[in-house]
Design an enzyme around this catalytic site. Sequence first.
Site, mmCIF file in Angstrom:
data_model
loop_
_atom_site.group_PDB
_atom_site.id
_atom_site.type_symbol
_atom_site.label_atom_id
_atom_site.label_comp_id
_atom_site.label_asym_id
_atom_site.label_seq_id
_atom_site.Cartn_x
_atom_site.Cartn_y
_atom_site.Cartn_z
ATOM 1 N N CYS A 76 9.409 2.159 3.242
ATOM 2 C CA CYS A 76 10.358 1.077 3.543
ATOM 3 C C CYS A 76 11.756 1.641 3.738
ATOM 4 C CB CYS A 76 10.364 0.067 2.415
ATOM 5 S SG CYS A 76 10.833 0.811 0.858
ATOM 6 N N LYS A 104 -1.151 -7.205 -9.169
ATOM 7 C CA LYS A 104 -2.109 -7.284 -8.052
ATOM 8 C C LYS A 104 -1.705 -6.198 -7.077
ATOM 9 C CE LYS A 104 -2.781 -8.487 -4.271
ATOM 10 N NZ LYS A 104 -3.250 -7.410 -3.346
ATOM 11 N N PHE A 106 0.812 -1.224 0.000
ATOM 12 C CA PHE A 106 0.000 0.000 0.000
ATOM 13 C C PHE A 106 0.840 1.267 0.000
ATOM 14 C CE2 PHE A 106 0.858 -0.047 4.574
ATOM 15 C CZ PHE A 106 0.999 1.298 4.840
ATOM 16 N N GLU A 159 9.324 -3.631 12.998
ATOM 17 C CA GLU A 159 9.057 -2.583 12.019
ATOM 18 C C GLU A 159 7.713 -1.957 12.393
ATOM 19 O OE1 GLU A 159 7.920 -3.700 7.969
ATOM 20 O OE2 GLU A 159 8.956 -1.928 7.220
HETATM 21 P P1 NAD Z 1 1.642 -6.525 3.129
HETATM 22 O O1 NAD Z 1 2.689 -7.570 3.244
HETATM 23 O O2 NAD Z 1 0.520 -6.528 4.086
HETATM 24 O O3 NAD Z 1 0.961 -6.599 1.657
HETATM 25 C C1 NAD Z 1 1.736 -6.632 0.486
HETATM 26 C C2 NAD Z 1 0.955 -7.372 -0.594
HETATM 27 O O4 NAD Z 1 0.730 -8.710 -0.154
HETATM 28 C C3 NAD Z 1 -0.422 -6.772 -0.860
HETATM 29 O O5 NAD Z 1 -0.660 -6.786 -2.247
HETATM 30 C C4 NAD Z 1 -1.366 -7.703 -0.112
HETATM 31 O O6 NAD Z 1 -2.636 -7.809 -0.714
HETATM 32 C C5 NAD Z 1 -0.654 -9.038 -0.181
HETATM 33 N N1 NAD Z 1 -0.942 -9.887 0.984
HETATM 34 C C6 NAD Z 1 -1.275 -9.475 2.237
HETATM 35 N N2 NAD Z 1 -1.447 -10.541 3.045
HETATM 36 C C7 NAD Z 1 -1.199 -11.638 2.284
HETATM 37 C C8 NAD Z 1 -1.201 -13.036 2.558
HETATM 38 N N3 NAD Z 1 -1.490 -13.509 3.773
HETATM 39 N N4 NAD Z 1 -0.895 -13.879 1.564
HETATM 40 C C9 NAD Z 1 -0.599 -13.422 0.337
HETATM 41 N N5 NAD Z 1 -0.572 -12.096 0.022
HETATM 42 C C10 NAD Z 1 -0.867 -11.217 0.979
HETATM 43 O O7 NAD Z 1 2.395 -5.120 3.117
HETATM 44 P P2 NAD Z 1 1.765 -3.673 3.172
HETATM 45 O O8 NAD Z 1 1.243 -3.430 4.551
HETATM 46 O O9 NAD Z 1 0.863 -3.443 2.026
HETATM 47 O O10 NAD Z 1 3.063 -2.772 2.915
HETATM 48 C C11 NAD Z 1 3.951 -2.393 3.929
HETATM 49 C C12 NAD Z 1 5.136 -3.326 3.998
HETATM 50 O O11 NAD Z 1 5.816 -3.358 2.748
HETATM 51 C C13 NAD Z 1 6.173 -2.870 5.017
HETATM 52 O O12 NAD Z 1 6.650 -3.996 5.698
HETATM 53 C C14 NAD Z 1 7.259 -2.255 4.156
HETATM 54 O O13 NAD Z 1 8.542 -2.244 4.732
HETATM 55 C C15 NAD Z 1 7.212 -3.146 2.965
HETATM 56 N N6 NAD Z 1 7.825 -2.494 1.814
HETATM 57 C C16 NAD Z 1 9.066 -2.902 1.455
HETATM 58 C C17 NAD Z 1 9.700 -2.291 0.403
HETATM 59 C C18 NAD Z 1 11.074 -2.727 -0.001
HETATM 60 O O14 NAD Z 1 11.552 -2.245 -1.002
HETATM 61 N N7 NAD Z 1 11.741 -3.607 0.709
HETATM 62 C C19 NAD Z 1 9.059 -1.278 -0.309
HETATM 63 C C20 NAD Z 1 7.771 -0.896 0.079
HETATM 64 C C21 NAD Z 1 7.169 -1.520 1.159
#
Ligand code: NAD
Length: 499
Positions: free
Chosen positions: A284, A176, A152, A384
């Site tokens: 991130c 997605k 997000f 985090e």
């Molecule tokens: P999230 O892990 O909740 O969701 C990421 C994606 O995974 C979404 O599309 C979501 O629909 C899907 N998802 C969620 N739960 C799932 C499950 N149980 N099984 C399969 N898919 C699932 O992350 P978020 O809250 O959307 O984003 C924030 C996180 O992303 C933070 O931890 C941040 O550090 C990380 N992030 C990392 C980077 C990087 O470059 N390393 C960049 C941006 C964000």
Amino acid sequence: MSTPTRIMHLVAGRPWEGRAERTSEVFNPATGEVTGVLDLASADLVGEVVTTAKKAWVTWADTSLAKRSQVLFAFRQLLDAQKESIAALITAEHGKVLADALGEVTRGLEVAEFACGIPHLLKGGFSENASTNVDVYSMRQSLGVVAVISPFNFPAMVPMWFIPVAIACGNAVVLKPSEKDPSAAIAIAELWTEAGLPDGVMNVVNGDKEAVDALLAHPDVKSVSFVGSTPIAQYVYETGTAHGKRVQALGGAKNHMLVLPDADLDLAADAAVNAGFGSAGERCMAISAVVAVEPIADELVQKIVDRMGKLRTGDGTKGCDMGPLVTGAHRDKVSGYVDAGLEEGATLVVDGRNGDFDGGDNGFFLGSTLFDHVTKDMSIYRDEIFGPVLSTVRVTSYDAGLELINANPYGNGVAIFTNDGGAARRFQHQVEVGMVGINVPIPVPVSYYSFGGWKNSLFGDTHAHGMEGVHFFTRGKVVTSRWLDPSHGGINLGFPQNT
Ligand code: NAD
């Protein structure tokens, strides 16, 4: 209160109008209102979209580099022209302030600009006469249907880290996006059709775990580029690779900023505030731990406090410095960490829980918060938090700071603030983190370098965009060629040797 808009998948360039069995709500975080109802894809629908994408890929993979780069240039122009309206969509669903939203679109645009050079980026090698009258040359070809699953916090930039490169390399994409703020990614996907990309090469399916699992298991999905929290990144990596896919799964982060005693403390304090509270800490690459090497901690903390006093938190469309958090549940979780920090004995220097916010009464606001005397066993240091909570950890030496940073299980970004070139050079060599800033607090690499962390911040071995992106979205082939004449006849069962 206006009626929430239906948010649909985008399949073969058109909104998918079928009936969704499941939906989820999308909020405006500044008001708390439900503004959208999102169709969630079933596994069957994901299968249909992958089939559509596979058909489109066959033709797109054979499309000339000249034509592909024309589409890339046209897309780049359209996105540039639309960047303000896309930024407004981001602010409306994510909450970040408009200037920040525009910044993320611009960083995404830079990846499209990089991908415009695809004819050059895909050039192979050629060795004439590698053996007598034998030429050897290499090429890189597309994979097929590739999946991108995004978080997000950068609803436009993160999908753009992958999609322009994937398309330029001749693949078809199924994106997605996050179910919390999908509209910016869908609006960008629509621009590809306008840019002349054939229908079916770019598709968006909205959804949750069901859609992700369907992509991970589908035999025609050849690669997965995932960005999100560490537990899900690890799950995606393990499941996707078990299904034989190429996977790059970027995970969570805990980024440190090491401030040496010789640093310019005003610059360091500016950087800590910008990198700690920009996008309400939902980055991130946000700085979440300032590691102050004594004896400067008291002075640095005071300078950070002075700056925090001037921050205005509120609706991202109203010229505030910091917007709300993405959902009410996330705001409550972050606020719970402030409670935990107090219970665990950290000093709460600035408490953002009861601020005065310039936004709707039901907005998901939390003010900027600063802790001091944080230690590595506290949950506010270990976890985090992904919110506007900055911790100060005091250390007695450079070595103690380095040891703390290297012991952390995450390795996404890090920064050092110093005026000592030798110390900075030593740090860039010794620190076990993928992206390093020297007097730069958010060292997000430019598009022609590659973005990615180490340790629990990335599963897989390939980073996003730059040449690593080109390699991820293609596979190599080497041709050994000889044009026959009668002298090449004869039987020889030995292993070919170069002559
Ligand atoms: P999230 O892990 O909740 O969701 C990421 C994606 O995974 C979404 O599309 C979501 O629909 C899907 N998802 C969620 N739960 C799932 C499950 N149980 N099984 C399969 N898919 C699932 O992350 P978020 O809250 O959307 O984003 C924030 C996180 O992303 C933070 O931890 C941040 O550090 C990380 N992030 C990392 C980077 C990087 O470059 N390393 C960049 C941006 C964000």
